[in-house]
Scaffold this motif. Structure first.
Motif, PDB file in Angstrom:
ATOM      1  N   GLN A  82     -41.023 -37.759  26.783  1.00 26.69           N
ATOM      2  CA  GLN A  82     -40.699 -37.665  28.203  1.00 26.69           C
ATOM      3  C   GLN A  82     -39.604 -36.635  28.459  1.00 26.69           C
ATOM      4  OE1 GLN A  82     -39.715 -41.667  29.327  1.00 26.69           O
ATOM      5  NE2 GLN A  82     -41.859 -42.389  29.287  1.00 26.69           N
ATOM      6  N   GLU A  83     -38.573 -36.591  27.529  1.00 27.71           N
ATOM      7  CA  GLU A  83     -37.497 -35.603  27.665  1.00 27.71           C
ATOM      8  C   GLU A  83     -38.039 -34.186  27.509  1.00 27.71           C
ATOM      9  OE1 GLU A  83     -33.728 -34.022  28.231  1.00 27.71           O
ATOM     10  OE2 GLU A  83     -34.536 -36.047  28.608  1.00 27.71           O
ATOM     11  N   LEU A  84     -38.927 -34.008  26.510  1.00 28.93           N
ATOM     12  CA  LEU A  84     -39.533 -32.688  26.328  1.00 28.93           C
ATOM     13  C   LEU A  84     -40.350 -32.287  27.550  1.00 28.93           C
ATOM     14  CD1 LEU A  84     -40.694 -32.932  22.590  1.00 28.93           C
ATOM     15  CD2 LEU A  84     -38.840 -31.523  23.507  1.00 28.93           C
ATOM     16  N   GLU A  85     -41.066 -33.253  28.084  1.00 30.65           N
ATOM     17  CA  GLU A  85     -41.871 -32.956  29.262  1.00 30.65           C
ATOM     18  C   GLU A  85     -40.986 -32.566  30.438  1.00 30.65           C
ATOM     19  OE1 GLU A  85     -45.362 -35.138  31.966  1.00 30.65           O
ATOM     20  OE2 GLU A  85     -44.384 -36.175  30.290  1.00 30.65           O
ATOM     21  N   ARG A  86     -39.841 -33.297  30.560  1.00 28.94           N
ATOM     22  CA  ARG A  86     -38.900 -32.983  31.639  1.00 28.94           C
ATOM     23  C   ARG A  86     -38.336 -31.569  31.485  1.00 28.94           C
ATOM     24  NH1 ARG A  86     -33.674 -32.967  32.413  1.00 28.94           N
ATOM     25  NH2 ARG A  86     -33.246 -33.675  30.295  1.00 28.94           N
ATOM     26  N   ARG A  87     -37.930 -31.225  30.244  1.00 31.13           N
ATOM     27  CA  ARG A  87     -37.386 -29.891  29.985  1.00 31.13           C
ATOM     28  C   ARG A  87     -38.443 -28.817  30.246  1.00 31.13           C
ATOM     29  NH1 ARG A  87     -33.904 -30.601  24.369  1.00 31.13           N
ATOM     30  NH2 ARG A  87     -32.319 -32.035  25.220  1.00 31.13           N
ATOM     31  N   ALA A  88     -39.682 -29.117  29.795  1.00 31.22           N
ATOM     32  CA  ALA A  88     -40.755 -28.135  30.023  1.00 31.22           C
ATOM     33  C   ALA A  88     -40.971 -27.909  31.512  1.00 31.22           C
ATOM     34  CB  ALA A  88     -42.040 -28.619  29.364  1.00 31.22           C
ATOM     35  N   ASN A  89     -40.883 -28.977  32.268  1.00 28.93           N
ATOM     36  CA  ASN A  89     -41.039 -28.830  33.718  1.00 28.93           C
ATOM     37  C   ASN A  89     -39.914 -27.998  34.306  1.00 28.93           C
ATOM     38  OD1 ASN A  89     -43.384 -30.365  33.718  1.00 28.93           O
ATOM     39  ND2 ASN A  89     -42.271 -32.304  33.996  1.00 28.93           N
ATOM     40  N   GLN A  90     -38.666 -28.245  33.813  1.00 29.62           N
ATOM     41  CA  GLN A  90     -37.528 -27.473  34.304  1.00 29.62           C
ATOM     42  C   GLN A  90     -37.695 -25.989  33.964  1.00 29.62           C
ATOM     43  OE1 GLN A  90     -34.044 -29.274  32.664  1.00 29.62           O
ATOM     44  NE2 GLN A  90     -34.019 -30.986  34.130  1.00 29.62           N
ATOM     45  N   GLN A  91     -38.088 -25.708  32.699  1.00 28.06           N
ATOM     46  CA  GLN A  91     -38.288 -24.319  32.298  1.00 28.06           C
ATOM     47  C   GLN A  91     -39.396 -23.658  33.123  1.00 28.06           C
ATOM     48  OE1 GLN A  91     -38.986 -24.333  28.105  1.00 28.06           O
ATOM     49  NE2 GLN A  91     -36.850 -24.811  27.559  1.00 28.06           N
ATOM     50  N   ALA A  92     -40.432 -24.419  33.391  1.00 22.11           N
ATOM     51  CA  ALA A  92     -41.510 -23.862  34.205  1.00 22.11           C
ATOM     52  C   ALA A  92     -41.008 -23.532  35.606  1.00 22.11           C
ATOM     53  CB  ALA A  92     -42.675 -24.860  34.275  1.00 22.11           C
ATOM     54  N   GLU A  93     -40.149 -24.421  36.136  1.00 22.12           N
ATOM     55  CA  GLU A  93     -39.596 -24.160  37.466  1.00 22.12           C
ATOM     56  C   GLU A  93     -38.724 -22.905  37.450  1.00 22.12           C
ATOM     57  OE1 GLU A  93     -37.558 -27.642  38.624  1.00 22.12           O
ATOM     58  OE2 GLU A  93     -39.359 -28.858  38.910  1.00 22.12           O
ATOM     59  N   ARG A  94     -37.850 -22.810  36.395  1.00 23.46           N
ATOM     60  CA  ARG A  94     -36.993 -21.623  36.297  1.00 23.46           C
ATOM     61  C   ARG A  94     -37.832 -20.362  36.132  1.00 23.46           C
ATOM     62  NH1 ARG A  94     -33.461 -25.148  33.324  1.00 23.46           N
ATOM     63  NH2 ARG A  94     -34.349 -24.436  31.348  1.00 23.46           N
ATOM     64  N   ALA A  95     -38.874 -20.454  35.289  1.00 18.63           N
ATOM     65  CA  ALA A  95     -39.733 -19.283  35.091  1.00 18.63           C
ATOM     66  C   ALA A  95     -40.382 -18.861  36.407  1.00 18.63           C
ATOM     67  CB  ALA A  95     -40.804 -19.590  34.043  1.00 18.63           C
ATOM     68  N   GLN A  96     -40.772 -19.857  37.172  1.00 19.98           N
ATOM     69  CA  GLN A  96     -41.379 -19.553  38.465  1.00 19.98           C
ATOM     70  C   GLN A  96     -40.375 -18.871  39.379  1.00 19.98           C
ATOM     71  OE1 GLN A  96     -44.502 -19.879  39.222  1.00 19.98           O
ATOM     72  NE2 GLN A  96     -44.283 -19.182  41.341  1.00 19.98           N
ATOM     73  N   GLN A  97     -39.129 -19.370  39.338  1.00 20.08           N
ATOM     74  CA  GLN A  97     -38.085 -18.755  40.168  1.00 20.08           C
ATOM     75  C   GLN A  97     -37.814 -17.312  39.723  1.00 20.08           C
ATOM     76  OE1 GLN A  97     -34.723 -21.352  39.845  1.00 20.08           O
ATOM     77  NE2 GLN A  97     -35.657 -22.985  41.083  1.00 20.08           N
ATOM     78  N   LYS A  98     -37.756 -17.100  38.382  1.00 17.22           N
ATOM     79  CA  LYS A  98     -37.526 -15.752  37.877  1.00 17.22           C
ATOM     80  C   LYS A  98     -38.664 -14.818  38.272  1.00 17.22           C
ATOM     81  CE  LYS A  98     -34.647 -16.982  33.933  1.00 17.22           C
ATOM     82  NZ  LYS A  98     -34.505 -16.989  32.451  1.00 17.22           N
ATOM     83  N   MET A  99     -39.868 -15.329  38.183  1.00 19.70           N
ATOM     84  CA  MET A  99     -41.008 -14.491  38.568  1.00 19.70           C
ATOM     85  C   MET A  99     -40.906 -14.096  40.042  1.00 19.70           C
ATOM     86  SD  MET A  99     -44.168 -16.310  36.555  1.00 19.70           S
ATOM     87  CE  MET A  99     -45.354 -15.229  37.351  1.00 19.70           C
TER      88      MET A  99
END
Length: 517
Positions: A82-99
């Protein structure tokens, strides 16, 4: 007969009764054993049942414990996932923001590129207009000044370079003067401190020694019949004895201080003994030679002891002792070497250098002068060879090699040795030059100065401590005078031998003369 039968029957009856009783007892034992076996089997069954129940209970407990641990581990793994999934979601959000940010920047860059392109076109148009205007202006200026663009650029460049050279020379001279002033101040502090702590007496050395006689009658005994005594003494010692009208005195003449001292001691002993003949003269001279060798050894050991220098080779000690009978410009070399060693040690202590190495280099720097009349080469090169022969360290060897500028100093002790040697030689009264060598040195300095282009005349003043150079103003400009002074100083350092330092002053004067009629 009948009694026997009866007895037999009785025995049989008894035996039958015994067998019956034994059978009864045996049956009772069998029954008892069966009962006991039944009890034992029953107890064993109960115990087995207890063991089985205990084993089953333990198996259940182990199974429950393992199940609990597995469930705990499963919960932890689920939490980690669940923690990994949460981090992956956060990274995906940041990646989306960077894009999104990158897309925004890309749009901004494209907008700026279009804007820069428009400005470049405008600048190019302005450059073309400027070039056309510049060409027209250059053409107009060429017509007015009667000079081409290349000629004007060359003249302007020459003026700019002259101004830059003058400014650079002024700044360089100012900076050099500031650095020299600070260095001189620090050097004066160190040197003055070292000189104040050194007190040395100087005795001018001559080429003659005088031996007092008890009476003028002794002169005849020294001369001997047909001069045989005086000839024997001169042959044994290698000096000249001058017996003239000087009352009660004999003059010993010779350039070797060792031989003069040997002759003086031998002659004093012969006079005190009263027996003066060739055989006795040879005997006394040989005895005095041995005593002087012992004194040389003691002088060398005493010098090393006073300076705290250890582990000297025995031959080095002898060489140091022989410096007592070696003079340079009337300065005693042993006293000079000890003074240089003291100065080196004091200055090394002030600068945080190795005091022992500095003192050792100072004491050994002139050992080559002891044998320079026996070996080819300068006393510096001879000293280097001797130091290498007797196992001195590379620092000592480099310091000896560089103390007269024949090699570049590679350590601070070598630089201190140069300064201490010059300081000891340049002290007032330390050395005395012959008039002929003094005049040659002054002429050499003037010749070096006048060999430079643009020098009209030079004058050596203040006993050769300063050179005044008169420059030709048409050939040497103001900003070139400093370069000329520096070049002359470097040339003097390479080609001339002198104690201390020499100040080079270049004088450039322009005079404009007119007459009113």
């Amino acid at each position: 007969m009948g009694a026997t039968v009866m007895m037999g029957l009785a025995v049989l009856a008894g035996a039958a009764i015994g067998v019956a009783i034994y059978s009864i007892l045996l049956r009772n034992k069998v029954l008892s054993a069966k009962e006991q076996a039944h009890v034992i089997v029953k107890a064993a069954g109960a115990e087995a049942d207890t063991i089985r129940k205990q084993a089953l209970l333990e198996a259940k407990e182990s199974w429950y414990k393992e199940r609990t641990e597995l469930e705990k581990e499963l919960r932890e793994q689920r939490g980690a996932l669940q923690e990994l999934e949460r981090r992956a979601n956060q990274q995906a959000e940041r990646a989306q923001q960077k894009m999104e940010l990158a897309e925004h920047k890309e749009r901004e860059v494209s907008r700026r590129e279009r804007k820069v392109g428009d400005r470049e076109e405008s600048v190019q148009r302005m450059e073309m207009e400027y070039k056309n205007m510049l060409k027209e202006e250059i053409t107009r200026l060429e017509k007015i000044s009667n000079m081409t663009e290349a000629q004007a650029r060359s003249e302007l460049m020459t003026k700019i370079l002259d101004e830059v050279r003058q400014d650079a020379q002024g700044k360089a001279k100012q900076l050099e003067e500031e650095i020299k002033a600070e260095a001189n101040r620090k050097a004066q502090e160190i040197i003055s401190s070292a000189v104040q702590r050194i007190s040395s007496d100087y005795v001018a050395e001559t080429t003659v020694s005088v031996v007092d006689l008890p009476s003028d009658e002794m002169k005849g005994r020294i001369i001997g019949r047909e001069g045989r005594n005086i000839r024997a003494l001169e042959m044994a010692t290698g000096v000249d004895l001058i017996i003239d009208d000087t009352p009660e005195a004999v003059i010993i003449s010779g350039f070797d201080p060792y031989r003069r001292e040997l002759t003086r001691l031998a002659l004093e002993r012969l006079i005190a003994d009263g027996r003066i003949h060739p055989g006795r003269i040879e005997e006394v001279v040989n005895k005095v030679k041995k005593e002087m060798e012992e004194k040389i050894w003691e002088d060398g050991k005493q010098a090393a002891f006073e300076l705290g220098i250890e582990d000297l080779h025995p031959e080095e000690i002898k060489l140091i002792g022989r410096l007592q009978y070696r003079y340079s410009y009337s300065q005693n070399m042993l006293r000079h070497s000890k003074e240089v060693a003291y100065l080196c040690g004091i200055m090394a202590a002030e600068l945080g250098a190795n005091v022992k190495v500095a003192k050792r280099a100072g004491l050994l720097h002139d050992i080559g002068k002891v044998v320079d009349h026996q070996t080819e080469g300068s006393h510096t090169s001879i000293g280097v060879d001797l130091a290498q022969k007797y196992g001195e360290s590379p620092v000592i060897i480099d310091a000896i090699a560089a103390h007269h500028g024949e090699a570049e100093p590679t350590c601070v002790e070598a630089v201190l040795l140069q300064a201490a040697d010059a300081l000891s030689a340049a002290r007032p009264g330390a050395r005395r030059e012959m008039l002929e060598s003094y005049i040659k040195r002054l002429k050499k300095l003037e010749e070096i100065c006048e060999s430079f282009k643009g020098v009209e005349k030079s004058f050596a003043i203040q006993a050769g401590r300063e050179i005044r150079v008169i420059a030709i103003p048409e050939e040497i400009r103001d900003h070139q005078a400093a370069f000329l002074a520096r070049d002359i100083a470097r040339r003097i350092e390479k080609e001339a031998a002198y104690p201390g330092e020499i100040k080079v002053t270049v004088i450039r004067e322009t005079r404009a003369v007119d007459f009113a009629r």
